[in-house]
Design a protein around this motif. Structure first.
Motif, mmCIF file in Angstrom:
data_model
loop_
_atom_site.group_PDB
_atom_site.id
_atom_site.type_symbol
_atom_site.label_atom_id
_atom_site.label_comp_id
_atom_site.label_asym_id
_atom_site.label_seq_id
_atom_site.Cartn_x
_atom_site.Cartn_y
_atom_site.Cartn_z
ATOM 1 N N SER A 15 0.810 -1.225 0.000
ATOM 2 C CA SER A 15 0.000 0.000 0.000
ATOM 3 C C SER A 15 0.842 1.274 0.000
ATOM 4 O O SER A 15 0.520 2.231 -0.698
ATOM 5 C CB SER A 15 -0.926 0.003 1.222
ATOM 6 N N GLY A 16 1.935 1.273 0.759
ATOM 7 C CA GLY A 16 2.710 2.501 0.896
ATOM 8 C C GLY A 16 3.739 2.747 -0.181
ATOM 9 O O GLY A 16 4.237 3.877 -0.306
ATOM 10 N N ASP A 17 4.079 1.727 -0.957
ATOM 11 C CA ASP A 17 5.183 1.912 -1.908
ATOM 12 C C ASP A 17 4.927 1.275 -3.276
ATOM 13 O O ASP A 17 5.851 1.138 -4.074
ATOM 14 C CB ASP A 17 6.493 1.370 -1.324
ATOM 15 N N TYR A 18 3.686 0.901 -3.556
ATOM 16 C CA TYR A 18 3.437 0.175 -4.803
ATOM 17 C C TYR A 18 3.731 1.013 -6.042
ATOM 18 O O TYR A 18 4.143 0.475 -7.093
ATOM 19 C CB TYR A 18 2.003 -0.374 -4.847
ATOM 20 N N LYS A 19 3.534 2.327 -5.960
ATOM 21 C CA LYS A 19 3.811 3.170 -7.125
ATOM 22 C C LYS A 19 5.296 3.150 -7.466
ATOM 23 O O LYS A 19 5.681 3.062 -8.642
ATOM 24 C CB LYS A 19 3.336 4.600 -6.869
ATOM 25 N N ILE A 20 6.137 3.210 -6.434
ATOM 26 C CA ILE A 20 7.586 3.137 -6.657
ATOM 27 C C ILE A 20 7.957 1.766 -7.196
ATOM 28 O O ILE A 20 8.813 1.641 -8.076
ATOM 29 C CB ILE A 20 8.347 3.416 -5.338
ATOM 30 N N ALA A 21 7.310 0.731 -6.661
ATOM 31 C CA ALA A 21 7.589 -0.631 -7.123
ATOM 32 C C ALA A 21 7.264 -0.793 -8.608
ATOM 33 O O ALA A 21 8.047 -1.376 -9.368
ATOM 34 C CB ALA A 21 6.803 -1.639 -6.294
ATOM 35 N N ILE A 22 6.125 -0.276 -9.024
ATOM 36 C CA ILE A 22 5.723 -0.385 -10.428
ATOM 37 C C ILE A 22 6.699 0.369 -11.321
ATOM 38 O O ILE A 22 7.081 -0.104 -12.397
ATOM 39 C CB ILE A 22 4.278 0.124 -10.619
ATOM 40 N N GLU A 23 7.137 1.524 -10.862
ATOM 41 C CA GLU A 23 8.119 2.304 -11.632
ATOM 42 C C GLU A 23 9.406 1.524 -11.844
ATOM 43 O O GLU A 23 10.122 1.753 -12.826
ATOM 44 C CB GLU A 23 8.431 3.614 -10.901
ATOM 45 N N ASN A 24 9.671 0.599 -10.926
ATOM 46 C CA ASN A 24 10.913 -0.176 -11.003
ATOM 47 C C ASN A 24 10.696 -1.605 -11.487
ATOM 48 O O ASN A 24 11.536 -2.478 -11.270
ATOM 49 C CB ASN A 24 11.607 -0.166 -9.643
ATOM 50 N N GLY A 25 9.563 -1.845 -12.133
ATOM 51 C CA GLY A 25 9.387 -3.100 -12.836
ATOM 52 C C GLY A 25 8.503 -4.147 -12.200
ATOM 53 O O GLY A 25 8.368 -5.257 -12.734
ATOM 54 N N SER A 26 7.856 -3.841 -11.077
ATOM 55 C CA SER A 26 6.962 -4.825 -10.470
ATOM 56 C C SER A 26 5.779 -5.111 -11.383
ATOM 57 O O SER A 26 5.218 -4.201 -11.995
ATOM 58 C CB SER A 26 6.441 -4.305 -9.126
ATOM 59 N N ASN A 27 5.387 -6.389 -11.461
ATOM 60 C CA ASN A 27 4.168 -6.717 -12.203
ATOM 61 C C ASN A 27 3.124 -7.395 -11.320
ATOM 62 O O ASN A 27 2.138 -7.917 -11.813
ATOM 63 C CB ASN A 27 4.476 -7.560 -13.442
ATOM 64 N N MET A 28 3.364 -7.354 -9.997
ATOM 65 C CA MET A 28 2.370 -7.836 -9.040
ATOM 66 C C MET A 28 2.510 -7.043 -7.751
ATOM 67 O O MET A 28 3.606 -6.949 -7.184
ATOM 68 C CB MET A 28 2.536 -9.333 -8.761
ATOM 69 N N ILE A 29 1.414 -6.457 -7.286
ATOM 70 C CA ILE A 29 1.443 -5.657 -6.065
ATOM 71 C C ILE A 29 0.434 -6.205 -5.062
ATOM 72 O O ILE A 29 -0.555 -6.832 -5.443
ATOM 73 C CB ILE A 29 1.153 -4.166 -6.348
ATOM 74 N N ARG A 30 0.702 -5.975 -3.783
ATOM 75 C CA ARG A 30 -0.129 -6.485 -2.703
ATOM 76 C C ARG A 30 -0.701 -5.291 -1.931
ATOM 77 O O ARG A 30 0.017 -4.643 -1.165
ATOM 78 C CB ARG A 30 0.712 -7.379 -1.786
ATOM 79 N N VAL A 31 -1.974 -5.012 -2.150
ATOM 80 C CA VAL A 31 -2.584 -3.804 -1.596
ATOM 81 C C VAL A 31 -3.895 -4.144 -0.896
ATOM 82 O O VAL A 31 -4.735 -4.840 -1.459
ATOM 83 C CB VAL A 31 -2.833 -2.750 -2.698
#
Length: 220
Positions: A192-208
């Motif tokens: 929840s707190g950092d998913y935007k940064i994660a996506i910017e760095n290549g994440s293709n799965m987030i836990r929110v």
């Protein structure tokens, strides 16, 4: 209707190609059903018994993800239904997952958890340890698990640059493994707190969770 509205709003801003794991821990079945009726099927839990109870009560086409730290002796309780296990951090655990999955004639998808945070409280494997596991001959004997990618949790920090660097390091390692023939498809980074940064760095799965279900119910 609040969960449904929150979910639709969140998904409307989510990048194409990024999978949302709706973190439903501590949330009642009614909230999960509301998200389900809005079309969502992937939910994450961090306690096995809670996930088992929800699995038994809710529609069977839900894909349940185990996102918490996993104790080997509890794998047997979820082996008949869990879709993806995010936090595998030992070969011993992989062997236990394989053992329990075999009993149900299933292949369970797993992510190896890499330790990327500087905090001492985080679980996870060093990159070198992940490479050692992937190179083990014994791994090829585990026919009832499939390692499909990596998971990592960044430091709990307000320093966006630090968090970004940690995610970036895992994406670089993920790409290195794939270039070497790993054939991974999932890089699970971001909450929840950092998913935007994660996506910017290549994440293709987030836990929110909170953006969809609201604040966590600590007393339930």
């Amino acid at each position: 209707m609040l969960v449904k509205q929150n979910l639709k709003e969140f998904l409307s801003h989510l990048d194409t190609g990024v999978t949302l794991v709706a973190v439903s821990k501590t949330k009642p079945n009614a909230d999960i059903l509301e998200a389900y009726e809005a079309g969502h099927r992937i939910f994450g839990e961090n306690k096995i018994q809670e996930m088992v109870n929800k699995y038994e009560a809710l529609p069977k086409d839900i894909q349940w993800h185990m996102i918490g730290h996993l104790q080997s002796n509890k794998v047997k309780y979820m082996a008949h239904f869990v879709d993806l296990i995010h936090g595998v951090d030992s070969f011993k655990t992989l062997k236990e997952i394989n053992k329990q999955a075999k009993k149900h004639d299933r292949v369970i998808k797993c992510l190896l958890q890499a330790r990327i945070a500087k905090e001492d409280t985080k679980f996870g494997l060093q990159f070198s340890a992940i490479e050692e596991i992937l190179a083990m001959d014994e791994l090829t004997e585990l026919k009832h698990i499939k390692i499909v990618g990596l998971m990592g949790m960044a430091s709990f920090s307000s320093d966006a640059e630090e968090v970004s660097d940690e995610f970036k390091s895992l994406k670089t390692f993920y790409d290195k493994l794939n270039d070497g023939g790993a054939d991974f498809s999932i890089l699970s980074m971001g909450m929840s707190g950092d998913y935007k940064i994660a996506i910017e760095n290549g994440s293709n799965m987030i836990r929110v969770g909170s953006a969809i279900f609201g604040a966590r119910n600590y007393l339930t």
